[in-house]
Design an enzyme around this catalytic site. Sequence first.
Site, PDB file in Angstrom:
ATOM      1  N   PRO A 155       0.834  -1.209   0.000  1.00  0.00           N
ATOM      2  CA  PRO A 155       0.000   0.000   0.000  1.00  0.00           C
ATOM      3  C   PRO A 155       0.872   1.264   0.000  1.00  0.00           C
ATOM      4  O   PRO A 155       1.879   1.330   0.723  1.00  0.00           O
ATOM      5  CB  PRO A 155      -0.796  -0.109   1.296  1.00  0.00           C
TER       6      PRO A 155
ATOM      7  N   GLY B 216       3.479   3.681   5.328  1.00  0.00           N
ATOM      8  CA  GLY B 216       4.553   3.358   6.275  1.00  0.00           C
ATOM      9  C   GLY B 216       5.121   1.968   6.108  1.00  0.00           C
ATOM     10  O   GLY B 216       5.894   1.504   6.948  1.00  0.00           O
ATOM     11  N   LEU B 217       4.752   1.286   5.015  1.00  0.00           N
ATOM     12  CA  LEU B 217       5.274  -0.070   4.806  1.00  0.00           C
ATOM     13  C   LEU B 217       6.433  -0.084   3.817  1.00  0.00           C
ATOM     14  O   LEU B 217       6.839  -1.145   3.340  1.00  0.00           O
ATOM     15  CB  LEU B 217       4.147  -1.006   4.346  1.00  0.00           C
ATOM     16  N   GLY B 218       6.933   1.082   3.496  1.00  0.00           N
ATOM     17  CA  GLY B 218       8.150   1.149   2.683  1.00  0.00           C
ATOM     18  C   GLY B 218       7.928   1.032   1.190  1.00  0.00           C
ATOM     19  O   GLY B 218       8.839   0.675   0.450  1.00  0.00           O
ATOM     20  N   SER B 219       6.715   1.374   0.734  1.00  0.00           N
ATOM     21  CA  SER B 219       6.421   1.185  -0.684  1.00  0.00           C
ATOM     22  C   SER B 219       7.391   1.954  -1.587  1.00  0.00           C
ATOM     23  O   SER B 219       7.899   1.399  -2.569  1.00  0.00           O
ATOM     24  CB  SER B 219       4.950   1.530  -0.945  1.00  0.00           C
TER      25      SER B 219
ATOM     26  N   ALA C 173      10.521   3.047  -1.044  1.00  0.00           N
ATOM     27  CA  ALA C 173      11.878   2.485  -1.026  1.00  0.00           C
ATOM     28  C   ALA C 173      11.912   1.128  -1.733  1.00  0.00           C
ATOM     29  O   ALA C 173      12.877   0.792  -2.428  1.00  0.00           O
ATOM     30  CB  ALA C 173      12.375   2.347   0.408  1.00  0.00           C
ATOM     31  N   ALA C 174      10.828   0.347  -1.603  1.00  0.00           N
ATOM     32  CA  ALA C 174      10.808  -0.974  -2.240  1.00  0.00           C
ATOM     33  C   ALA C 174      10.718  -0.841  -3.758  1.00  0.00           C
ATOM     34  O   ALA C 174      11.390  -1.565  -4.500  1.00  0.00           O
ATOM     35  CB  ALA C 174       9.626  -1.796  -1.710  1.00  0.00           C
TER      36      ALA C 174
ATOM     37  N   ASP D 297      15.195   2.175   6.574  1.00  0.00           N
ATOM     38  CA  ASP D 297      14.201   1.675   5.603  1.00  0.00           C
ATOM     39  C   ASP D 297      14.887   1.064   4.383  1.00  0.00           C
ATOM     40  O   ASP D 297      14.589  -0.068   3.991  1.00  0.00           O
ATOM     41  CB  ASP D 297      13.279   2.811   5.141  1.00  0.00           C
TER      42      ASP D 297
HETATM   43  O1  PMV Z   1       7.957   6.349   8.727  1.00  0.00           O
HETATM   44  P1  PMV Z   1       8.893   5.234   8.403  1.00  0.00           P
HETATM   45  O2  PMV Z   1       8.272   3.891   8.505  1.00  0.00           O
HETATM   46  O3  PMV Z   1       9.631   5.460   7.120  1.00  0.00           O
HETATM   47  O4  PMV Z   1       9.985   5.182   9.546  1.00  0.00           O
HETATM   48  C1  PMV Z   1      10.800   6.259   9.852  1.00  0.00           C
HETATM   49  C2  PMV Z   1      11.724   5.889  10.956  1.00  0.00           C
HETATM   50  C3  PMV Z   1      12.285   7.067  11.710  1.00  0.00           C
HETATM   51  O5  PMV Z   1      13.139   6.537  12.704  1.00  0.00           O
HETATM   52  C4  PMV Z   1      11.173   7.867  12.382  1.00  0.00           C
HETATM   53  C5  PMV Z   1      13.065   8.007  10.791  1.00  0.00           C
HETATM   54  C6  PMV Z   1      14.378   7.458  10.290  1.00  0.00           C
HETATM   55  O6  PMV Z   1      14.946   8.096   9.395  1.00  0.00           O
HETATM   56  O7  PMV Z   1      14.866   6.431  10.804  1.00  0.00           O
END
Ligand code: PMV
Length: 310
Positions: free
Chosen positions: A98, A102-105, A107-108, A149
Site C-alpha cells: 500500500p 509506512g510499509l516502505g512502498s 523504497a521498495a 528503511d
Molecule cells: O515512517 P517510516 O516507517 O519510514 O519510519 C521512519 C523511521 C524514523 O526513525 C522515524 C526516521 C528514520 O529516518 O529512521
Amino acid sequence: MQLGSGWAPGKAILFGEHAVVYGRPALAVPVLQLRAQAVVTPGDPGAGVVIDARDTGERLVLRAAPDDHPLAAVTRLALAALGLGSPDWVVTVSSSIPIASGLGSGAAVSAAIVRALAAAAGQPISSIGVSELVYEVEKLHHGSPSGIDNTVIAYAQPVYFVRGETPQACTIGKPFLLAIADSGIASPTKVTVKDVRRRWEHDPVRFEALFDRVGAIVGAARMAIEGGHPERLGSLMDRNHDLLRQMGVSSPELDALVASARSSGASGAKLSGGGRGGNLIALVTEETASSVASALRAAGAAGVIVTMVG
Ligand code: PMV
C-alpha cells in the site's frame, strides 16, 4: 523479451524508530508477502527509458520527467551508477505494498528498479549497492533519514541497524506473528522527525534519556528474538510505545488502536515508523491473530495484515 527484473519487500520497524536517528539501535523486518517488482523490456528505438507504473497508471518518458519525480530520480541515479547512458528500455513497475502507509512502498519500488536495471545491464549489484542508491532517493524526499528503511528493504532480511555502521543480520530464533494495522491517517515522517528534533533541541537531557531507554529495549528485543523467546516482545513493545508517546509522536487514534489490540488478545502493541498516523504493530499468535485483526478493524484501522516473521 525480458532483459532483467528485480523485486523488493515491504518493511516494518519493530523497535527503535526516532531514537535511531540519534545513534541508538533499531530493529526492522521485511514484510515478504508485500512486494514491489520491476521488469525491463526493450523499448522503441530512440525513445530512451520509459517508466510504466502499473499501479498509478503513470507513463514517464525519463528525459522529460521532472528532477524530483521519485521514479525518475531513482532511475537516473541507477543508470549513472551502472555507467549506462539512455538505453531504449521500458521499465514496468508494479507493487502490492500500500502506498504512503509506512510499509516502505517508495523504497521498495526504488530497490526493485535498481535491481531490474542492474540485471538488464548484466551487472550484478550487491544489497549494499542497492541500499546506498535507494538511500540517495530517500534523502530527496525525507531530508536526513537514518537509513533503516532502505537497509531492511535492500537486504530483505531482519536487521539490527545502527546509523553509520554496517547493518547486522538479526537471526530469528523462533518465528512469530505480527498484526500490522494501518491507521489510515497520512502522517509524513519528515514532520514527526522534525518535531522530535525541535523537542530534543529544547530539552536534550530528557530526550537523550528517552533515546537511551529505547536503545536498551532494542537490545533486549534482539536477545529475545535471537534466543527464541518472541513471547517476551509484547511487554517490550508496550514500553517502546510509551516512550514514543513521551517523545510526542503518538496520537489519540494510535493510542486507541494500540489499546484495542491489547484488549483483544495481543500481548503487546506499538506504533511503527514515524508515528502520529501510519502503522502500528501488535504481537499475536495463531490463536489471537483473527480476534486482534477484527478488533483493530472495528476500532477504525484502514487495513490489517498478519505476517509471520522468520
Ligand atoms: O515512517 P517510516 O516507517 O519510514 O519510519 C521512519 C523511521 C524514523 O526513525 C522515524 C526516521 C528514520 O529516518 O529512521
